[in-house]
Scaffold this motif. Structure first.
Motif, PDB file in Angstrom:
ATOM      1  N   ARG A  91       0.852  -1.200   0.000  1.00 50.55           N
ATOM      2  CA  ARG A  91       0.000   0.000   0.000  1.00 50.55           C
ATOM      3  C   ARG A  91       0.879   1.239   0.000  1.00 50.55           C
ATOM      4  NH1 ARG A  91      -3.926  -0.316   4.432  1.00 50.55           N
ATOM      5  NH2 ARG A  91      -5.564  -0.725   2.910  1.00 50.55           N
ATOM      6  N   TRP A  92       0.610   2.176  -0.941  1.00 51.81           N
ATOM      7  CA  TRP A  92       1.340   3.440  -0.990  1.00 51.81           C
ATOM      8  C   TRP A  92       0.988   4.265   0.239  1.00 51.81           C
ATOM      9  CZ3 TRP A  92       5.171   3.527  -4.197  1.00 51.81           C
ATOM     10  CH2 TRP A  92       5.086   2.880  -5.439  1.00 51.81           C
ATOM     11  N   THR A 144      -0.852   7.729  -0.705  1.00 49.94           N
ATOM     12  CA  THR A 144      -2.240   7.784  -1.163  1.00 49.94           C
ATOM     13  C   THR A 144      -3.164   6.836  -0.417  1.00 49.94           C
ATOM     14  OG1 THR A 144      -1.899   6.085  -2.862  1.00 49.94           O
ATOM     15  CG2 THR A 144      -1.453   8.383  -3.480  1.00 49.94           C
ATOM     16  N   LYS A 161      -3.556   3.852  -1.313  1.00 52.74           N
ATOM     17  CA  LYS A 161      -4.047   2.905  -2.309  1.00 52.74           C
ATOM     18  C   LYS A 161      -3.078   1.733  -2.462  1.00 52.74           C
ATOM     19  CE  LYS A 161      -6.490   6.405  -5.032  1.00 52.74           C
ATOM     20  NZ  LYS A 161      -6.615   7.050  -6.367  1.00 52.74           N
ATOM     21  N   GLU A 216      -0.808  -0.815  -4.470  1.00 57.49           N
ATOM     22  CA  GLU A 216      -0.058  -0.801  -5.726  1.00 57.49           C
ATOM     23  C   GLU A 216      -0.586  -1.923  -6.609  1.00 57.49           C
ATOM     24  OE1 GLU A 216       4.565  -0.751  -7.349  1.00 57.49           O
ATOM     25  OE2 GLU A 216       4.142  -1.137  -5.230  1.00 57.49           O
ATOM     26  N   THR A 250      -6.831  -9.930  -1.018  1.00 59.49           N
ATOM     27  CA  THR A 250      -5.942  -9.091  -0.208  1.00 59.49           C
ATOM     28  C   THR A 250      -5.639  -9.833   1.091  1.00 59.49           C
ATOM     29  OG1 THR A 250      -7.898  -7.925   0.623  1.00 59.49           O
ATOM     30  CG2 THR A 250      -6.676  -6.892  -1.173  1.00 59.49           C
TER      31      THR A 250
END
Length: 299
Positions: A191-192, A195, A197, A199, A216
């Motif tokens: 996860r970035w 953001t 979000k 990747e 996930t």
């Protein structure tokens, strides 16, 4: 010299808006930062900061004093640059921002430190979008596109991605031969932090990206734990190939679905435009341009 030291402490505290962070950068305690600021305010006869339990903000006088101090240190840097150019030896403190993946490229950074012993490296590993000028960085290394047109940019090279899992996991759960096969497997995601979000795993078929709702199973904001957990047999993860080159070479990880991955990432260096490029910055940019991409290719 004591006055310059107190001015530097003030600048670090003003730019970071945090006495603890300033102390960490300077190698002193937060209480030492506070005492230095208090003595400086007493000497100047003005209040530079408004302090509360949660925040530190500059007063109007503090903001004006910060701008003057920045000009003072800019003049000192310019004088150092002139001296360094005269003897041809890059020297001084170099503040660099690198993505968290940069921690996997320490051989190139170490080689630079050995080649330039007079340069004091101060490296911040973070995926956040830093303000190069406001936060006092000399140069940043980033992946992806250049979003700030006010910065000078040098592309160092590109890298590819792989989807990997351990041999034990593949023996236990099977090896997918089509992207859709991942839907029934454990998938470990990055996860970035900038953001929030995930990747994406940019899988393609016949030139079109596939929109797969991958499981996930596990999500992490840094990639090093994902690599280790993949090695321990927890599932598949998608990584830049340079990040797992050693594990692939040693057989601790195996790549799958390679023919469905042709996406590339870009490493680039960026630094402020419109100012004289200090010798230590030029040395770092040139060295990384020559060595970092080779490091990415070789792992």
């Amino acid at each position: 010299m004591d006055r310059l030291g107190s001015l530097n402490t003030f600048v670090q505290a003003a730019e970071l808006r945090n006495f603890t962070s300033a102390g960490r950068r300077l190698g002193i305690s937060s209480s030492a930062v506070g005492k230095t600021i208090a003595r400086l305010e007493e000497r100047l006869g003005v209040r530079l900061f408004v302090r509360s339990t949660r925040s530190v903000t500059l007063t109007a006088e503090g903001q004006a004093f910060l701008e003057r101090c920045r000009r003072i240190f800019a003049e000192i840097e310019a004088a150092e640059a002139e001296m360094a150019q005269s003897n041809g030896v890059p020297a001084g403190r170099l503040r660099v921002s690198m993505p968290l993946t940069g921690m996997l490229l320490t051989p190139a950074i170490s080689a630079f430190a050995v080649a330039h012993p007079n340069i004091e490296l101060d490296i911040d590993f973070s995926d956040r979008l830093v303000d190069i000028v406001e936060e006092g960085f000399d140069v940043v290394l980033r992946t992806g596109a250049a979003a700030d047109s006010t910065l000078m940019t040098r592309v160092l090279g590109t890298y590819s991605y792989v989807i990997v899992a351990s041999p034990d996991y593949l023996a236990r759960a099977g090896t997918p031969t089509e992207p859709e096969g991942l839907l029934s497997h454990a998938c470990l995601h990055h996860r970035w932090s900038t953001t929030g979000k995930l990747e994406g795993w940019r899988l393609k078929r016949d030139g079109a990206y596939l929109d797969l709702a991958l499981p996930t199973t596990l999500i992490c904001s840094t990639i090093e734990p994902l690599i280790e957990m993949a090695e321990r047999g927890l599932g598949f993860t998608a990584m830049p190939v340079f990040a797992v080159r050693r594990q692939l070479d040693e057989g601790r990880l195996v790549s799958v679905l390679d023919r469905y991955l042709d996406d590339v990432g870009t490493f680039r260096m960026m630094w402020p435009a419109g100012r004289q490029l200090l010798p230590r910055v030029r040395a770092f940019v040139n060295f990384m341009g020559e060595h970092l991409f080779a490091e990415i290719r070789q792992g």
